[in-house]
Design a protein around this motif. Structure first.
Motif, PDB file in Angstrom:
ATOM      1  N   LYS A 120       0.831  -1.210   0.000  1.00  0.00           N
ATOM      2  CA  LYS A 120       0.000   0.000   0.000  1.00  0.00           C
ATOM      3  C   LYS A 120       0.860   1.253   0.000  1.00  0.00           C
ATOM      4  N   LYS A 121       1.979   1.185   0.701  1.00  0.00           N
ATOM      5  CA  LYS A 121       2.866   2.343   0.808  1.00  0.00           C
ATOM      6  C   LYS A 121       3.594   2.629  -0.495  1.00  0.00           C
ATOM      7  N   LEU A 122       3.801   1.588  -1.300  1.00  0.00           N
ATOM      8  CA  LEU A 122       4.579   1.689  -2.537  1.00  0.00           C
ATOM      9  C   LEU A 122       3.967   2.699  -3.506  1.00  0.00           C
ATOM     10  N   GLN A 123       4.801   3.574  -4.059  1.00  0.00           N
ATOM     11  CA  GLN A 123       4.405   4.528  -5.088  1.00  0.00           C
ATOM     12  C   GLN A 123       5.413   4.458  -6.226  1.00  0.00           C
ATOM     13  N   TYR A 124       4.914   4.553  -7.474  1.00  0.00           N
ATOM     14  CA  TYR A 124       5.824   4.508  -8.628  1.00  0.00           C
ATOM     15  C   TYR A 124       5.360   5.560  -9.628  1.00  0.00           C
ATOM     16  N   ALA A 125       5.911   6.757  -9.476  1.00  0.00           N
ATOM     17  CA  ALA A 125       5.396   7.923 -10.189  1.00  0.00           C
ATOM     18  C   ALA A 125       5.486   7.798 -11.704  1.00  0.00           C
ATOM     19  N   VAL A 126       6.495   7.067 -12.199  1.00  0.00           N
ATOM     20  CA  VAL A 126       6.709   6.990 -13.643  1.00  0.00           C
ATOM     21  C   VAL A 126       5.515   6.360 -14.350  1.00  0.00           C
ATOM     22  N   ARG A 127       4.784   5.508 -13.653  1.00  0.00           N
ATOM     23  CA  ARG A 127       3.590   4.879 -14.225  1.00  0.00           C
ATOM     24  C   ARG A 127       2.362   5.141 -13.354  1.00  0.00           C
ATOM     25  N   GLY A 128       2.264   6.340 -12.813  1.00  0.00           N
ATOM     26  CA  GLY A 128       1.200   6.681 -11.889  1.00  0.00           C
ATOM     27  C   GLY A 128      -0.044   7.228 -12.572  1.00  0.00           C
ATOM     28  N   PRO A 129      -0.860   8.013 -11.834  1.00  0.00           N
ATOM     29  CA  PRO A 129      -2.147   8.513 -12.323  1.00  0.00           C
ATOM     30  C   PRO A 129      -2.054   9.316 -13.618  1.00  0.00           C
ATOM     31  N   LEU A 130      -0.985  10.093 -13.794  1.00  0.00           N
ATOM     32  CA  LEU A 130      -0.842  10.862 -15.032  1.00  0.00           C
ATOM     33  C   LEU A 130      -0.747   9.952 -16.251  1.00  0.00           C
ATOM     34  N   VAL A 131      -0.023   8.860 -16.111  1.00  0.00           N
ATOM     35  CA  VAL A 131       0.141   7.931 -17.225  1.00  0.00           C
ATOM     36  C   VAL A 131      -1.176   7.218 -17.517  1.00  0.00           C
ATOM     37  N   ILE A 132      -1.907   6.892 -16.462  1.00  0.00           N
ATOM     38  CA  ILE A 132      -3.230   6.275 -16.651  1.00  0.00           C
ATOM     39  C   ILE A 132      -4.147   7.220 -17.410  1.00  0.00           C
ATOM     40  N   ARG A 133      -4.114   8.494 -17.038  1.00  0.00           N
ATOM     41  CA  ARG A 133      -4.951   9.484 -17.722  1.00  0.00           C
ATOM     42  C   ARG A 133      -4.495   9.666 -19.168  1.00  0.00           C
ATOM     43  N   ALA A 134      -3.180   9.620 -19.407  1.00  0.00           N
ATOM     44  CA  ALA A 134      -2.665   9.746 -20.776  1.00  0.00           C
ATOM     45  C   ALA A 134      -3.196   8.621 -21.653  1.00  0.00           C
TER      46      ALA A 134
ATOM     47  N   LEU B  84      12.109   3.631  -8.818  1.00  0.00           N
ATOM     48  CA  LEU B  84      12.305   2.215  -8.532  1.00  0.00           C
ATOM     49  C   LEU B  84      12.839   2.027  -7.116  1.00  0.00           C
ATOM     50  N   TYR B  85      13.727   2.917  -6.701  1.00  0.00           N
ATOM     51  CA  TYR B  85      14.369   2.749  -5.398  1.00  0.00           C
ATOM     52  C   TYR B  85      13.396   3.034  -4.256  1.00  0.00           C
ATOM     53  N   SER B  86      12.712   4.146  -4.287  1.00  0.00           N
ATOM     54  CA  SER B  86      11.763   4.440  -3.220  1.00  0.00           C
ATOM     55  C   SER B  86      10.649   3.398  -3.189  1.00  0.00           C
ATOM     56  N   ALA B  87      10.201   2.952  -4.369  1.00  0.00           N
ATOM     57  CA  ALA B  87       9.138   1.950  -4.421  1.00  0.00           C
ATOM     58  C   ALA B  87       9.609   0.618  -3.857  1.00  0.00           C
ATOM     59  N   SER B  88      10.805   0.193  -4.223  1.00  0.00           N
ATOM     60  CA  SER B  88      11.318  -1.099  -3.752  1.00  0.00           C
ATOM     61  C   SER B  88      11.606  -1.074  -2.259  1.00  0.00           C
ATOM     62  N   LEU B  89      12.145   0.038  -1.770  1.00  0.00           N
ATOM     63  CA  LEU B  89      12.397   0.148  -0.331  1.00  0.00           C
ATOM     64  C   LEU B  89      11.085   0.054   0.449  1.00  0.00           C
ATOM     65  N   ALA B  90      10.048   0.719  -0.068  1.00  0.00           N
ATOM     66  CA  ALA B  90       8.742   0.641   0.584  1.00  0.00           C
ATOM     67  C   ALA B  90       8.207  -0.793   0.543  1.00  0.00           C
ATOM     68  N   GLU B  91       8.362  -1.450  -0.590  1.00  0.00           N
ATOM     69  CA  GLU B  91       7.858  -2.808  -0.761  1.00  0.00           C
ATOM     70  C   GLU B  91       8.510  -3.779   0.219  1.00  0.00           C
ATOM     71  N   TYR B  92       9.802  -3.577   0.488  1.00  0.00           N
ATOM     72  CA  TYR B  92      10.536  -4.493   1.365  1.00  0.00           C
ATOM     73  C   TYR B  92      10.570  -4.046   2.822  1.00  0.00           C
ATOM     74  N   GLY B  93       9.895  -2.947   3.119  1.00  0.00           N
ATOM     75  CA  GLY B  93       9.878  -2.476   4.494  1.00  0.00           C
ATOM     76  C   GLY B  93      11.182  -1.844   4.935  1.00  0.00           C
ATOM     77  N   LEU B  94      11.995  -1.400   3.971  1.00  0.00           N
ATOM     78  CA  LEU B  94      13.236  -0.696   4.276  1.00  0.00           C
ATOM     79  C   LEU B  94      12.974   0.810   4.261  1.00  0.00           C
ATOM     80  N   GLU B  95      13.784   1.551   4.982  1.00  0.00           N
ATOM     81  CA  GLU B  95      13.605   2.999   5.025  1.00  0.00           C
ATOM     82  C   GLU B  95      14.592   3.686   4.077  1.00  0.00           C
ATOM     83  N   GLN B  96      14.183   4.823   3.538  1.00  0.00           N
ATOM     84  CA  GLN B  96      15.080   5.595   2.690  1.00  0.00           C
ATOM     85  C   GLN B  96      15.582   6.824   3.435  1.00  0.00           C
ATOM     86  N   VAL B  97      16.852   7.116   3.216  1.00  0.00           N
ATOM     87  CA  VAL B  97      17.460   8.344   3.730  1.00  0.00           C
ATOM     88  C   VAL B  97      17.970   9.099   2.516  1.00  0.00           C
TER      89      VAL B  97
END
Length: 523
Positions: A60-74, A220-233
């Motif tokens: 649920k936390k995972l976000q992937y902007a490159v293929r997000g709502p804007l791309v769906i609307r496109a 990819l990095y923020s999404a994968s870190l969220a997916e694996y329960g790792l934190e980003q700094v």
């Protein structure tokens, strides 16, 4: 005709057609056809095994902007145009993702011919393709079980191709590469995620694990870190100095992050995505010293190593620099990544890539390979394309002249487009650093207080609001800077330089007009 007695006020007629009546009442369906009535109990009250409350919270936390709502609307806009809807534009320009072939780039002939021959070995018996193409295909088929690309390969990839990758690295860097440290993957993202999983030991000295990533970063990095329960700094790149990496900023980020987390790895993207900068050798040396000092695992994302356009810039691999620095720096744990999706090749759909592992504990590497084996193997056609990239035709071979011509033309065109993108700097309200490499620009835009207020009223971030207005009014799809990360109070978007030159020029002209209109509307 049969009659149905309604036994509940909750009943509702779903359909009536001639003598057929279908009625639903409180989880029960009565169907009448002529003189026959049937009763079927619906499972509308069936308890769900997965709900928003019980599903994996990391997904649920995972976000992937490159293929997000804007791309769906496109995509929706494209379908609307196909159905004849009238829009203020004739086509959607998807400048949101680095998909070269989707933007009109032609495939490299040698690669496609080899892929064709391994897919259909009957082509080896005809005179359709050059002899070096057929010899390459025969060699790859001989390395496949049953001499078919329809067979599984070793989980880490075909040994012959891994050996060729090691030879390529040796020629690039001038230093020995061990083919057993090479692992082929389904795109660079597959290898990156496999390595990130190694860090999922949540408590180190009582702290959860965190990874240093650049801001802006590739999602990819923020999404994968969220997916694996790792934190980003996050460590900020210096926009005022062409997105340079300041070692003092690295130290700040590490110190701040270490207060609450065990910071165990650092991601470096070179050439940069989305920022388009190329690190200097001295900058890389500083990063390696920093990693050695703090015992960090280095993720070197080097998928754009062929995409360097600036005459004063040069690509240096982390492996090369680390090796030449000598002890103790040549013992830093490193995973470097390369892909056929980028460079001059752009074969995104074939999903071919590799990673080279340096200085991993042998037992850790064995467990990594074990985990990779659970996913069986990357695609054999992707592996075939990797072989063509690391071992291209040589001078004097039948395919060399055409291969060299196509490669040179693509890279020259990308260089021209990298220079064209500087047009943003001639537009009021924009600033854009020089695109030294990779395939993107990350322009900064000035948004007025009125535009920011309008975004808040629309319940959107300001750069997201801008990007949606741009898409709806011009058909240009970009990715808001907030999807990559940016300093508070600044607004950006990422655009690729991949539209073909005339389309890119048209896009820039439309951008100019849109921004003038937007600025006037929200002045």
């Amino acid at each position: 005709m049969s009659q149905i007695k309604l036994i509940s006020r909750a009943s509702r007629v779903l359909s009536v057609s001639g003598a057929a009546v279908r009625t639903e009442l409180s989880g029960t369906v009565l169907q009448s056809q002529g003189n026959h009535t049937s009763i079927r109990t619906m499972a509308s009250d069936q308890k769900k095994a997965l709900t928003l409350e019980t599903m994996n919270p990391h997904v649920k936390k995972l976000q992937y902007a490159v293929r997000g709502p804007l791309v769906i609307r496109a995509a929706e806009l494209e379908k609307e145009i196909e159905k004849g809807a009238q829009k203020p534009f004739k086509r959607v320009i998807k400048a949101n993702i680095g998909d070269a072939h989707a933007m009109g780039q032609k495939p490299i002939t040698f690669i496609r011919q080899v892929v064709a021959c391994v897919s259909d070995p009957t082509l080896l018996e005809c005179d359709l393709y050059p002899s070096d193409v057929k010899e390459r295909a025969k060699g790859i088929l001989a390395a496949c079980a049953g001499q078919s690309v329809g067979a599984y390969t070793m989980s880490h990839g075909i040994e012959l191709i891994r050996r060729h990758v090691a030879e390529y690295i040796e020629q690039r860097d001038g230093h020995k590469a061990n083919w057993q440290d090479i692992c082929l993957s389904g795109g660079a993202s597959g290898g990156i995620k496999n390595c990130l999983q190694l860090l999922c030991n949540h408590k180190i000295d009582g702290k959860d694990t965190a990874v240093l990533i650049p801001i802006p970063q590739y999602p990819l990095y923020s999404a994968s870190l969220a997916e694996y329960g790792l934190e980003q700094v996050g460590y900020y790149l210096d926009e005022d100095h062409n997105w340079a990496l300041d070692i003092n900023e690295l130290e700040r980020a590490f110190t701040d992050g270490s207060k609450t987390h065990a910071v165990r790895a650092i991601v470096v993207i070179n050439p940069g995505n989305p920022t388009g900068q190329v690190l200097t050798r001295s900058n890389i040396e500083d990063i390696i010293k920093f990693a050695q000092k703090h015992s960090l695992f280095v993720f070197a994302d080097e998928v754009y190593q062929d995409n360097v356009y600036d005459k004063d810039s040069k690509f240096y691999s982390f492996k090369k620099v680390m090796t030449e620095m000598g002890a103790p720096y040549n013992k830093v744990e490193l995973a470097s990544f390369m892909s056929i999706s980028k460079g001059y090749v752009g074969e995104c759909g074939l999903r071919g890539a590799w990673m080279e592992l340096c200085n991993l504990d042998p037992e850790v590497q064995a467990h990594l390979y074990k985990a990779i084996s659970a996913m069986l193997c990357s695609t054999t056609l992707g592996q075939t394309a990797v072989d063509c990239v690391v071992k291209p035709p040589k001078p004097g071979e039948p395919s060399y002249e055409l291969w060299h011509k196509e490669k040179t033309a693509i890279l020259d065109s990308l260089k021209k487009r990298a220079q064209m993108i500087a047009t943003f700097n001639t537009m009021d309200g924009f600033s854009c650093n020089v695109v030294q490499g990779a395939m993107y620009a990350f322009p900064r835009i000035q948004l007025s207080p009125k535009a920011i207020e309008a975004a808040a009223a629309a319940k959107k971030l300001p750069d997201v609001f801008y990007a949606f207005k741009l898409l709806e009014e011009t058909g240009i799809c970009v990715v808001p800077g907030s999807g990559f990360g940016q300093r508070p109070g600044t607004y950006h978007f990422r655009t690729t330089i991949l539209p073909q030159p005339q389309q890119l020029q048209d896009m820039l002209d439309v951008f100019r007009g849109f921004h003038q209109k937007f600025t006037k509307e929200y002045s």
